[in-house]
Write an enzyme that holds these catalytic residues in place. Sequence first.
Site, PDB file in Angstrom:
ATOM      1  N   LYS A 142       0.851  -1.196   0.000  1.00  0.00           N
ATOM      2  CA  LYS A 142       0.000   0.000   0.000  1.00  0.00           C
ATOM      3  C   LYS A 142       0.879   1.235   0.000  1.00  0.00           C
ATOM      4  O   LYS A 142       1.440   1.631   1.019  1.00  0.00           O
ATOM      5  CB  LYS A 142      -0.919   0.037   1.225  1.00  0.00           C
ATOM      6  CG  LYS A 142      -2.054   1.021   0.992  1.00  0.00           C
ATOM      7  CD  LYS A 142      -2.596   1.658   2.244  1.00  0.00           C
ATOM      8  CE  LYS A 142      -1.898   2.904   2.662  1.00  0.00           C
ATOM      9  NZ  LYS A 142      -1.864   4.002   1.700  1.00  0.00           N
ATOM     10  N   GLY A 170       6.924   5.429   7.915  1.00  0.00           N
ATOM     11  CA  GLY A 170       6.012   6.565   7.955  1.00  0.00           C
ATOM     12  C   GLY A 170       6.194   7.354   9.225  1.00  0.00           C
ATOM     13  O   GLY A 170       7.241   7.285   9.876  1.00  0.00           O
ATOM     14  N   GLY A 182       2.948   4.938  12.948  1.00  0.00           N
ATOM     15  CA  GLY A 182       3.730   3.738  13.244  1.00  0.00           C
ATOM     16  C   GLY A 182       3.321   3.114  14.561  1.00  0.00           C
ATOM     17  O   GLY A 182       3.207   1.899  14.687  1.00  0.00           O
ATOM     18  N   GLU A 236      10.000   1.950  10.412  1.00  0.00           N
ATOM     19  CA  GLU A 236      11.003   3.004  10.242  1.00  0.00           C
ATOM     20  C   GLU A 236      10.258   4.319  10.356  1.00  0.00           C
ATOM     21  O   GLU A 236       9.411   4.634   9.526  1.00  0.00           O
ATOM     22  CB  GLU A 236      11.707   2.833   8.886  1.00  0.00           C
ATOM     23  CG  GLU A 236      13.033   3.557   8.842  1.00  0.00           C
ATOM     24  CD  GLU A 236      12.891   4.974   8.380  1.00  0.00           C
ATOM     25  OE1 GLU A 236      12.696   5.867   9.245  1.00  0.00           O
ATOM     26  OE2 GLU A 236      12.967   5.190   7.158  1.00  0.00           O
ATOM     27  N   CYS A 243      13.720  10.913   6.259  1.00  0.00           N
ATOM     28  CA  CYS A 243      13.748  10.448   7.643  1.00  0.00           C
ATOM     29  C   CYS A 243      15.103  10.755   8.265  1.00  0.00           C
ATOM     30  O   CYS A 243      15.206  10.959   9.458  1.00  0.00           O
ATOM     31  CB  CYS A 243      13.456   8.958   7.683  1.00  0.00           C
ATOM     32  SG  CYS A 243      14.398   8.024   6.484  1.00  0.00           S
ATOM     33  N   GLU A 275       9.967  16.075  14.947  1.00  0.00           N
ATOM     34  CA  GLU A 275      10.313  15.970  13.527  1.00  0.00           C
ATOM     35  C   GLU A 275       9.464  16.945  12.706  1.00  0.00           C
ATOM     36  O   GLU A 275       8.240  16.893  12.745  1.00  0.00           O
ATOM     37  CB  GLU A 275      10.083  14.539  13.029  1.00  0.00           C
ATOM     38  CG  GLU A 275      10.557  14.369  11.590  1.00  0.00           C
ATOM     39  CD  GLU A 275      10.361  12.956  11.060  1.00  0.00           C
ATOM     40  OE1 GLU A 275       9.224  12.443  11.116  1.00  0.00           O
ATOM     41  OE2 GLU A 275      11.341  12.368  10.569  1.00  0.00           O
TER      42      GLU A 275
HETATM   43  O1  TXE Z   1       2.616   9.756   7.259  1.00  0.00           O
HETATM   44  P1  TXE Z   1       1.822   8.445   7.594  1.00  0.00           P
HETATM   45  P2  TXE Z   1       2.103  11.161   6.712  1.00  0.00           P
HETATM   46  C1  TXE Z   1       6.576  11.707   9.119  1.00  0.00           C
HETATM   47  C2  TXE Z   1       6.793  13.166   8.868  1.00  0.00           C
HETATM   48  C3  TXE Z   1       5.456  13.623   8.388  1.00  0.00           C
HETATM   49  C4  TXE Z   1       4.528  12.755   9.190  1.00  0.00           C
HETATM   50  C5  TXE Z   1       3.155  12.567   8.602  1.00  0.00           C
HETATM   51  O2  TXE Z   1       7.125  13.804  10.073  1.00  0.00           O
HETATM   52  O3  TXE Z   1       5.219  14.974   8.654  1.00  0.00           O
HETATM   53  O4  TXE Z   1       5.179  11.518   9.262  1.00  0.00           O
HETATM   54  O5  TXE Z   1       3.238  12.100   7.267  1.00  0.00           O
HETATM   55  C6  TXE Z   1      -0.303   4.860   5.781  1.00  0.00           C
HETATM   56  N1  TXE Z   1      -2.851   2.177   9.281  1.00  0.00           N
HETATM   57  N2  TXE Z   1       7.049  10.868   8.041  1.00  0.00           N
HETATM   58  O6  TXE Z   1       0.812  11.552   7.331  1.00  0.00           O
HETATM   59  O7  TXE Z   1       0.423   8.722   7.976  1.00  0.00           O
HETATM   60  C7  TXE Z   1      -0.381   5.976   4.779  1.00  0.00           C
HETATM   61  O8  TXE Z   1      -1.486   5.783   3.925  1.00  0.00           O
HETATM   62  C8  TXE Z   1      -1.994   1.764   8.354  1.00  0.00           C
HETATM   63  C9  TXE Z   1       8.302  10.214   8.272  1.00  0.00           C
HETATM   64  O9  TXE Z   1       2.135  11.111   5.258  1.00  0.00           O
HETATM   65  O10 TXE Z   1       2.673   7.735   8.548  1.00  0.00           O
HETATM   66  C10 TXE Z   1       0.964   5.856   4.113  1.00  0.00           C
HETATM   67  O11 TXE Z   1       0.945   4.803   3.168  1.00  0.00           O
HETATM   68  N3  TXE Z   1      -1.391   2.596   7.493  1.00  0.00           N
HETATM   69  C11 TXE Z   1       8.595   9.206   7.286  1.00  0.00           C
HETATM   70  C12 TXE Z   1       1.883   5.479   5.275  1.00  0.00           C
HETATM   71  O12 TXE Z   1       1.010   4.981   6.294  1.00  0.00           O
HETATM   72  C13 TXE Z   1      -1.690   3.908   7.589  1.00  0.00           C
HETATM   73  C14 TXE Z   1       8.058   9.277   5.938  1.00  0.00           C
HETATM   74  C15 TXE Z   1       2.679   6.644   5.855  1.00  0.00           C
HETATM   75  O13 TXE Z   1       1.800   7.677   6.184  1.00  0.00           O
HETATM   76  C16 TXE Z   1      -2.582   4.401   8.556  1.00  0.00           C
HETATM   77  C17 TXE Z   1       6.804   9.993   5.849  1.00  0.00           C
HETATM   78  C18 TXE Z   1      -3.182   3.467   9.437  1.00  0.00           C
HETATM   79  N4  TXE Z   1      -4.020   3.844  10.385  1.00  0.00           N
HETATM   80  C19 TXE Z   1       6.357  10.766   6.882  1.00  0.00           C
HETATM   81  N5  TXE Z   1      -2.656   5.739   8.415  1.00  0.00           N
HETATM   82  C20 TXE Z   1       9.884   8.483   7.356  1.00  0.00           C
HETATM   83  N6  TXE Z   1      10.055   7.623   8.360  1.00  0.00           N
HETATM   84  O14 TXE Z   1      10.730   8.650   6.515  1.00  0.00           O
HETATM   85  C21 TXE Z   1      -1.827   6.088   7.395  1.00  0.00           C
HETATM   86  N7  TXE Z   1      -1.259   4.974   6.887  1.00  0.00           N
END
Ligand code: TXE
Length: 503
Positions: free
Chosen positions: A186, A239, A244, A261, A295, A396
Amino acid sequence: MTSREARKDGGMQSYKMLIGGERLDAEGGATFETENPFSGAPWALVPRAGVADVDKAVAAARTAFNNPDWRKISASARGALLHRLGDLIAREAERLAQIETRDNGKLITEMRGQLKYIPQWYYYFGGLADKIEGRVIPIDKPGMFNFTREEPLGVVAAITPWNSPLMLATWKLAPALAAGNTIVWKPSEFSSASALELAPLFEEAGFPPGVVNILTGFGADIGERLVSHPDVAKVAFTGGDRTGQSVYELAARSIKPVTLELGGKSANIVFGDALIDNAVKGTISGIFAATGQTCIAGSRALVHRSIHDEFVDKLVSLGKTARMGDPALDTTQVGPITTRPQRAKVLDYIGIAKNEGAQCVLGGAAATRPECGNGWFVEPTIFTGVKADMRIAQEEVFGPVLSVITFDDADEAVAIANGTQYGLAAGVWTQNIGTALTMSERLEAGTIWVNTYRAVSYMSPFGGYKRSGIGRESGLNAIREYLQEKSVWIDMIGEVANPFVQR
Ligand code: TXE
């Protein structure tokens, strides 16, 4: 679906998901628009999966896991499929790079570099597929033979973010497939196009239908069902840390292993003896490359008091030269923020830092330069006078915002660097080998760079300490994240022992 096969719908490209080898709309036909962060305009329609689609994709992956065309092929043959996939991605690299730049605003120059490098993960883990061996254990029980088998887990849910969509998916897909699992992937709702453009390459490489399924949609709609589905054996997630955490909590309820991660608040630590121009370049690259949306962003510069003023002057001078604009141009150095909500979040944090009393010495606002057009830009921003406990130094931001913090000695640098809930990476700039080695030991982070920043490789483990995550991606051991060990006992004597006593 390649762009050639993609249907045009009212001028917009229209995509389908990949489930069980078929190109499908979501049940009920729901779609959502994906936007170009530089123009601010929608350019493609993506299926918006619901719970029924999750069930369909997981069922397809489960069927594929039991399909002898996948389950029974040799590990060498599985490795060859990964090699072929790597070759196909290399063939399609330019097209995929262009799509990603359009969909998530990453610089075309960075995307070309990533697409050139991504095949290496498939080659590396493809090569590893037939080198995973069990062990014969010199067991302590006479007359018994004991050996181990390394077996795949089953269906792996790979949930990926928008910041480096194909690269971060590759870090999961390559080891998971090499180990013999099947996948429901996904991608982020903000960057689904490149995943769907990759879809036909799995079939062309020769993967049986259902081995890789691509499900697009919103985490809020389908995340919970995907993570808690009883036929999903493992969740590999990159994410935000709050998402997470909820993925972890949900996975715990069904006792599923996870790889997480979750980003960081990494420190770039500059000692008084550092080669200052190199440290300035490394610090700039750590925070402004990819518009700070990585990240591993070195979002805190810890600078020794003896060089603070010279360092900040040079940092600001170099930061000022950043060419912002169209990410599709080779000359652009800082592109837009990928998503509207992320831009709002970055601007909020700039406001928070100002209210906390940090001094803004560069940027500090949305970018309105003509070359930024209608894009979602934020000026490269540097704050000085930041205190280690301010929110801007603890949380972050995930954008081009650097906090400069002063330190007086190594102990203080270590205390500040380790003084957040995160532990993904850290940089150390010094010419003293002793300082380099002791800092490498004392810093609580999964990656330490000395006199460099942002280097990653398919050969080297990557992952977080503390709240930055669980498990490692890349490197030899990453394949273990997708295997389970089975112990097999054989009685060689053929005598049934006393049934009432454990042998
Ligand atoms: O991330 P999400 P978002 C951090 C960064 C950013 C913040 C929010 O600080 O501002 O996260 O970003 C899926 N169950 N990083 O909102 O929500 C979602 O559809 C299962 C750090 O975009 O974490 C996507 O595919 N999955 C980071 C994925 O999770 C779910 C990279 C990541 O989205 C879900 C990106 C749920 N309940 C953002 N809700 C890094 N580690 O590099 C959402 N998703």
